[in-house]
Design an enzyme around this catalytic site. Sequence first.
Site, mmCIF file in Angstrom:
data_model
loop_
_atom_site.group_PDB
_atom_site.id
_atom_site.type_symbol
_atom_site.label_atom_id
_atom_site.label_comp_id
_atom_site.label_asym_id
_atom_site.label_seq_id
_atom_site.Cartn_x
_atom_site.Cartn_y
_atom_site.Cartn_z
ATOM 1 N N LYS A 1 0.941 -1.222 -0.071
ATOM 2 C CA LYS A 1 -0.080 -0.106 -0.087
ATOM 3 C C LYS A 1 0.790 1.305 -0.032
ATOM 4 O O LYS A 1 1.684 1.361 0.725
ATOM 5 C CB LYS A 1 -1.023 0.009 1.205
ATOM 6 C CG LYS A 1 -1.826 -1.304 1.282
ATOM 7 C CD LYS A 1 -2.443 -1.464 2.698
ATOM 8 C CE LYS A 1 -1.758 -1.710 3.770
ATOM 9 N NZ LYS A 1 -2.182 -2.042 5.248
ATOM 10 N N THR B 1 -7.962 8.617 9.276
ATOM 11 C CA THR B 1 -7.478 7.451 8.753
ATOM 12 C C THR B 1 -7.098 6.372 9.752
ATOM 13 O O THR B 1 -6.573 5.326 9.318
ATOM 14 C CB THR B 1 -6.247 7.742 8.052
ATOM 15 O OG1 THR B 1 -5.326 8.487 9.050
ATOM 16 C CG2 THR B 1 -6.562 8.717 6.718
ATOM 17 N N GLY C 1 -5.643 0.404 7.442
ATOM 18 C CA GLY C 1 -5.093 -0.866 7.002
ATOM 19 C C GLY C 1 -5.964 -2.042 7.489
ATOM 20 O O GLY C 1 -5.869 -3.085 6.756
ATOM 21 N N CYS C 2 -6.318 -1.760 8.813
ATOM 22 C CA CYS C 2 -7.079 -3.136 9.522
ATOM 23 C C CYS C 2 -8.183 -3.240 8.535
ATOM 24 O O CYS C 2 -8.673 -4.420 8.516
ATOM 25 C CB CYS C 2 -7.391 -2.748 10.776
ATOM 26 S SG CYS C 2 -6.138 -2.491 12.096
#
Length: 279
Positions: free
Chosen positions: A181, A214, A218-219
């Site tokens: 990412k 934000t 990712g989780c």
Amino acid sequence: MNIERIHQYPRVLSIAGSDSGGGAGIQADLKTFAALGCFGMTAITALTAQNTCGVRAIHPVPPDMLRAQIDAVLEDIGADAVKVGMLHSPEIVRTVAQAIDRHQLSRVVFDPVMVATSGAKLIDDPAIAVLVAELFPRTALITPNLDEAALLVGRPLASAQDMAQAAAELVARGARAVLLKGGHLTGDKVIDVLLEASGEPIWMAAPRIDTANTHGTGCTLSSAIAAHLALGATLTQAVQQARDFVRQALQAGASVKTGQGSGPLNHGFAPLPMQLRGL
């Protein structure tokens, strides 16, 4: 009246840390599973005291207790996909690797949570080598961000070319597929790269969303990928659909104030009903 049980929910297990602030970790995972019409379950690897401003403390769960959680869930309910998140020690990494083998889990998405949004390091150094050796070959996909990938390859990543080289290196070190990412790169677009061991890089780009909220991105992405895998998507489809979900959740939560720091996404912007499948 005895109702015949003929359906099953898509089942997704999160093996990850708990975020007391509710924006990341298993809390974000459960919200994501529910929003996408899946039945979520958890095996907690660590308790954290954290909020939108940062992590204050981490209390690890003993390996035997983690194993007991995983076995209790899988021996009874089972799982169509698994998301793995925060693993803070070599013993915990090995416990998860053994569980993957013991229960013959195939759709496993591993988000190597090493650095919090606030910059706090969430993993012991000795755990990194064990993580690569034990989990890379056992999981269908790993989803590091730039900071985590840099920690894994041992050098900073500052460009798309760096990302491509790092993804190839992680595949060479045993990963079956890597979604690297690139959200921490500067620029008006967010660029991610998906590389499977048997394929060519697939680049995915989208305009950057202007938001301070934000925390847990990712989780949420990794758990959304696992949910879509449980729903029957291919890996590439699951990644694309999960990215769309995260972008919409970011956009829906951009104007909301939750806490004094990096706030959460809006996971419930358009929840789906629980999906059913025949037994």
